[in-house]
Design a protein around this motif. Structure first.
Motif, PDB file in Angstrom:
ATOM      1  N   CYS A   3       2.006   1.791  -3.549  1.00  0.00           N
ATOM      2  CA  CYS A   3       0.899   2.209  -4.422  1.00  0.00           C
ATOM      3  C   CYS A   3       0.511   3.667  -4.162  1.00  0.00           C
ATOM      4  CB  CYS A   3      -0.296   1.290  -4.230  1.00  0.00           C
ATOM      5  SG  CYS A   3      -0.050  -0.337  -4.958  1.00  0.00           S
ATOM      6  N   VAL A  41     -12.840   1.050  -3.754  1.00  0.00           N
ATOM      7  CA  VAL A  41     -11.540   0.866  -3.103  1.00  0.00           C
ATOM      8  C   VAL A  41     -11.677   0.022  -1.839  1.00  0.00           C
ATOM      9  CG1 VAL A  41      -9.710   2.108  -1.878  1.00  0.00           C
ATOM     10  CG2 VAL A  41     -10.490   2.918  -4.087  1.00  0.00           C
ATOM     11  N   PRO A  65       0.804  -1.228   0.000  1.00  0.00           N
ATOM     12  CA  PRO A  65       0.000   0.000   0.000  1.00  0.00           C
ATOM     13  C   PRO A  65       0.837   1.278   0.000  1.00  0.00           C
ATOM     14  CG  PRO A  65      -0.918  -1.560   1.553  1.00  0.00           C
ATOM     15  CD  PRO A  65       0.388  -2.123   1.075  1.00  0.00           C
ATOM     16  N   ILE A  68     -12.199  -3.641  -2.869  1.00  0.00           N
ATOM     17  CA  ILE A  68     -10.939  -4.240  -3.344  1.00  0.00           C
ATOM     18  C   ILE A  68      -9.998  -4.525  -2.170  1.00  0.00           C
ATOM     19  CG2 ILE A  68      -8.868  -3.812  -4.728  1.00  0.00           C
ATOM     20  CD1 ILE A  68     -11.326  -4.493  -6.378  1.00  0.00           C
ATOM     21  N   SER A  69      -9.904  -3.606  -1.207  1.00  0.00           N
ATOM     22  CA  SER A  69      -8.997  -3.830  -0.078  1.00  0.00           C
ATOM     23  C   SER A  69      -9.494  -4.969   0.802  1.00  0.00           C
ATOM     24  CB  SER A  69      -8.822  -2.559   0.742  1.00  0.00           C
ATOM     25  OG  SER A  69     -10.025  -2.209   1.378  1.00  0.00           O
ATOM     26  N   MET A 102     -16.369   5.537  -6.066  1.00  0.00           N
ATOM     27  CA  MET A 102     -14.945   5.204  -6.131  1.00  0.00           C
ATOM     28  C   MET A 102     -14.437   4.745  -4.760  1.00  0.00           C
ATOM     29  SD  MET A 102     -13.617   8.291  -8.627  1.00  0.00           S
ATOM     30  CE  MET A 102     -11.964   8.225  -8.022  1.00  0.00           C
ATOM     31  N   THR A 103     -14.898   5.400  -3.700  1.00  0.00           N
ATOM     32  CA  THR A 103     -14.491   5.021  -2.350  1.00  0.00           C
ATOM     33  C   THR A 103     -15.006   3.629  -2.005  1.00  0.00           C
ATOM     34  OG1 THR A 103     -14.553   7.344  -1.729  1.00  0.00           O
ATOM     35  CG2 THR A 103     -14.524   5.750   0.057  1.00  0.00           C
TER      36      THR A 103
END
Length: 137
Positions: free
Chosen positions: A32, A65, A29, A68-69, A61-62
């Motif tokens: 990235c 994310v 992270p 995905i995390s 978008m949040t």
């Protein structure tokens, strides 16, 4: 085309980089975030969504994310199911997390002068959650 190449490179990097960073003090992270910051500073013409005007886009978008995390943290778990094999996780969930929430609530209430609800919200935000527990296990 450039955007597809960038996404492909990022996916390749996320698959390859953990093997390279095993001995390094960096994590994936952090790398990235550094890549994102470098891209943001290198290409100032990239449109940045403004919160009041683009709130639904920023919200989606949040959410993406976070999904995905959570998926990435869940894929790291390679334990078989069973109460005894997951005893560390149960201790973290049943003892450490409630104690952390209680301590953060008390600190926010007593030291910061927040109302009870605001202190509880602060405690819930700062308490360790699923990705933290999954990564630590």
């Amino acid at each position: 085309m450039l955007l597809l190449v960038a996404f492909g490179a990022l996916i390749l990097l996320t698959a390859w980089l953990p093997m390279v960073l095993k001995e390094a003090p960096l994590s994936l992270p952090i790398v990235c975030i550094a890549i994102g910051a470098a891209a943001f500073w290198s290409f100032p013409e990239i449109p940045v969504p403004h919160l009041p005007a683009e709130l639904p886009l920023v919200e989606k978008m949040t959410e993406f994310v976070v999904i995905i995390s959570l998926m990435g943290a869940a894929l790291k778990i390679d334990r078989k199911l069973g109460w005894r094999r997951w005893i560390t996780t149960w201790r973290l969930l049943a003892i450490a997390m409630p104690l952390t929430v209680a301590a953060l609530w008390a600190s926010g209430y007593a030291l910061l002068g927040l109302s009870g609800a605001s202190a509880l919200l602060l405690a819930a935000v700062l308490a360790p959650t699923d990705p933290v527990l999954a990564s630590d296990v």
